[in-house]
Motif scaffolding. Sequence first.
Motif, mmCIF file in Angstrom:
data_model
loop_
_atom_site.group_PDB
_atom_site.id
_atom_site.type_symbol
_atom_site.label_atom_id
_atom_site.label_comp_id
_atom_site.label_asym_id
_atom_site.label_seq_id
_atom_site.Cartn_x
_atom_site.Cartn_y
_atom_site.Cartn_z
ATOM 1 N N GLN A 151 34.045 42.894 30.721
ATOM 2 C CA GLN A 151 33.374 41.738 31.110
ATOM 3 C C GLN A 151 34.227 40.302 30.803
ATOM 4 O O GLN A 151 34.382 39.437 31.475
ATOM 5 N N SER A 152 34.319 40.461 29.475
ATOM 6 C CA SER A 152 34.978 39.517 28.855
ATOM 7 C C SER A 152 36.441 39.203 29.191
ATOM 8 O O SER A 152 36.759 38.139 29.437
ATOM 9 N N ILE A 153 37.121 40.311 29.426
ATOM 10 C CA ILE A 153 38.463 40.099 29.848
ATOM 11 C C ILE A 153 38.481 39.882 31.356
ATOM 12 O O ILE A 153 39.411 38.707 31.725
ATOM 13 N N GLN A 154 37.626 40.122 32.087
ATOM 14 C CA GLN A 154 37.494 39.545 33.808
ATOM 15 C C GLN A 154 37.382 38.166 33.580
ATOM 16 O O GLN A 154 37.873 37.274 34.462
ATOM 17 N N ALA A 155 36.326 37.602 32.658
ATOM 18 C CA ALA A 155 36.258 36.219 32.566
ATOM 19 C C ALA A 155 37.520 35.363 32.117
ATOM 20 O O ALA A 155 37.833 34.343 32.807
ATOM 21 N N VAL A 156 38.085 35.810 31.200
ATOM 22 C CA VAL A 156 39.329 34.994 30.673
ATOM 23 C C VAL A 156 40.451 35.285 31.385
ATOM 24 O O VAL A 156 41.094 34.423 31.825
ATOM 25 N N GLU A 157 40.409 36.486 32.121
ATOM 26 C CA GLU A 157 41.993 36.620 32.948
ATOM 27 C C GLU A 157 41.729 36.007 34.353
ATOM 28 O O GLU A 157 42.929 35.514 34.990
ATOM 29 N N GLN A 158 40.578 36.091 34.825
ATOM 30 C CA GLN A 158 40.405 35.750 36.256
ATOM 31 C C GLN A 158 39.713 34.649 36.508
ATOM 32 O O GLN A 158 40.197 33.503 37.028
ATOM 33 N N VAL A 159 38.444 34.484 36.203
ATOM 34 C CA VAL A 159 37.432 33.525 36.546
ATOM 35 C C VAL A 159 37.661 32.172 35.777
ATOM 36 O O VAL A 159 37.987 31.194 36.566
ATOM 37 N N ILE A 160 37.844 32.063 34.635
ATOM 38 C CA ILE A 160 38.057 30.884 33.874
ATOM 39 C C ILE A 160 39.324 30.199 34.431
ATOM 40 O O ILE A 160 39.400 28.956 34.701
ATOM 41 N N PRO A 161 40.528 30.830 34.417
ATOM 42 C CA PRO A 161 41.738 30.011 34.926
ATOM 43 C C PRO A 161 41.456 29.510 36.447
ATOM 44 O O PRO A 161 42.035 28.349 36.894
ATOM 45 N N LYS A 162 40.922 30.400 37.381
ATOM 46 C CA LYS A 162 40.719 29.796 38.553
ATOM 47 C C LYS A 162 39.684 28.777 38.476
ATOM 48 O O LYS A 162 40.009 27.953 39.398
ATOM 49 N N LEU A 163 38.922 28.851 37.783
ATOM 50 C CA LEU A 163 37.649 27.807 37.651
ATOM 51 C C LEU A 163 38.439 26.382 37.498
ATOM 52 O O LEU A 163 38.176 25.269 38.030
ATOM 53 N N VAL A 164 39.246 26.295 36.196
ATOM 54 C CA VAL A 164 39.808 25.107 35.711
ATOM 55 C C VAL A 164 40.987 24.573 36.733
ATOM 56 O O VAL A 164 41.228 23.478 36.963
ATOM 57 N N SER A 165 41.526 25.576 37.285
ATOM 58 C CA SER A 165 42.742 25.009 38.464
ATOM 59 C C SER A 165 41.776 24.661 39.511
ATOM 60 O O SER A 165 42.391 23.378 40.191
ATOM 61 N N VAL A 166 40.830 25.142 40.014
ATOM 62 C CA VAL A 166 40.009 24.391 41.220
ATOM 63 C C VAL A 166 39.452 23.077 40.741
ATOM 64 O O VAL A 166 39.453 22.047 41.721
ATOM 65 N N ASN A 167 38.963 23.128 39.288
ATOM 66 C CA ASN A 167 38.426 21.651 38.985
ATOM 67 C C ASN A 167 39.630 20.617 39.104
ATOM 68 O O ASN A 167 39.498 19.377 39.262
ATOM 69 N N SER A 168 41.024 21.150 38.572
ATOM 70 C CA SER A 168 42.073 20.023 38.551
ATOM 71 C C SER A 168 42.262 19.695 40.258
ATOM 72 O O SER A 168 42.611 18.490 40.275
#
Length: 206
Positions: A148-165
Amino acid sequence: METDNVDALLERYLHLLHEYTTLRAELSSLQTNMYQNIARANFSAERGIRYGPDFYDDRMQALRRLAVATDDEGVPVFSSATIDLASQTSPASKDAPEATNAPDTGGAPDSRTKEEPTATKIGKPKKTDPLQWFGILTPMPLRQAQGQSIQAVEQVIPKLVSVNSQMAQLEIEVRRARKHRAKAEASAKKQSQSVTSQEIAASDGA
């Protein structure tokens, strides 16, 4: 025309806002499940063992790093890049002394010309999987927490900050489009008032 442009930007912004909200909810769910699995692993662990920083390897290094690129519009796009530690030289091998020759003793049998043992050159092998820090028999909840930690770091968080940008860039574009529309409306209104004044003057002179 300007109204259509603003509406299109706002529509795109709403789609991004929906994606951002979904990603935030997914990240919150992953983090909750991760901490619950760590708690389960600690609850069922043997006495005196606790899965946490106390068992961290002293040679711990990050396995993933942040990669930043830009799209066609110059907006930052974030992603996670995996590091291959196996191909890197371990600190122990870098700090290991090289083979040295002692001063010449005239060819005496007790000459001290030696080479350091190979073990000191190679150093200890790196453990690239953090679960190995806790031994061979790793509990399943801890493995699930890692996934779950790997999924958050590799997938969710990068997408989240990209969408925020992207949302931040769209906010700038919306403000610019609204200012441009306001100027266009003011210019059209001024032109309309000028035409009306000319018509009134023409009717008065007739």
